[in-house]
Design a protein around this motif. Sequence first.
Motif: not given
Length: 306
Positions: A29-39, A106-110, A115-118, A121-130
């Motif tokens: 919700a705060t857009g912090s998913g990329a707070g650690c980059g893609d590491h 593992l899903l959280g790491a993925g 880069r399905l964070v922040a 807006q891809s549809v892939a992010r919605a499938w991954y979220l599901a």
Amino acid sequence: MRPARFARYAWAVLAYNLLVIVWGAFVRATGSGAGCGDHWPTCNGQVVPRAPAVETVIELTHRLTSGLDLLLVLGLVVWAFRGYDRGHPVRVGATLSGVFLLTEALLGAGLVMFRLVAGNQSVARAWYLALHLSNTFVLLAALALTAWWASGGAPVSIARRPSSAAVLGAGLLGSLAVAVSGGIAALGDTLFPATSLAHGLAQDFSPTAHLFLRLRLWHPVLAVCVGLFAVATGWVFAALRRTRRATGFATALTALVLGQCALGVANVLLLAPVALQLLHLAMADAFWVVLVLHAAHHLAVPAPRT
């Protein structure tokens, strides 16, 4: 082993997981998913980031609490295997909890590494979220059942009551669908915030709006239908069983559905503030746990007559 102590520990682990899930939603919700980059597992290439930004602190806190969760569930599994005989449902529940927590990690790491964070807006992010949300709910179910069986709940048998199992299974699958649609709706709120109620409604009905916004309209429809189904079946099963526990589950389901409806309306009117989003998610998780235990109670193997 003292069963009462293990049961308290199992319920505490379940409660802790609910907190971790809510904090994960705060990250989104705060857009912090990329707070650690893609590491991953490091944060911006460092074990302990220096002078981190607010987003980094939020994401790193989520990782640390998730790491502690791994240790807590590992303790649950070890304790279950040391304290209960082979084939006992507590062992089964604890094992499933461990498996689905690993897939959760593992899903959280993925999410980070793909880069399905922040602002993605891809549809892939919605499938991954599901997929991620479904795994989360199965994990909660396994933890709840572990605590339930450790507290004296009887093992479940679908074969003994196939008709009841079909009805209860439909409610569980419907609730899972509501959760996924709610996750996509919340993602739409985060990525495309409305400036007013009229703007938000225009987004929902615009044929050119992003898919996340057009799908957002279906969440309340699905939620009301599944909620009414859960409440109706809850009271029907309560009438059939005529036990205090069955009535308690039906009452809890009714209260949670009403509360969720009120929060849903408030989210729309107030343009989905973060605090209300988190409360809405927490109540959805509570509804799921109650629904799982409600099903376990009605599908329990009858105790042998003496």
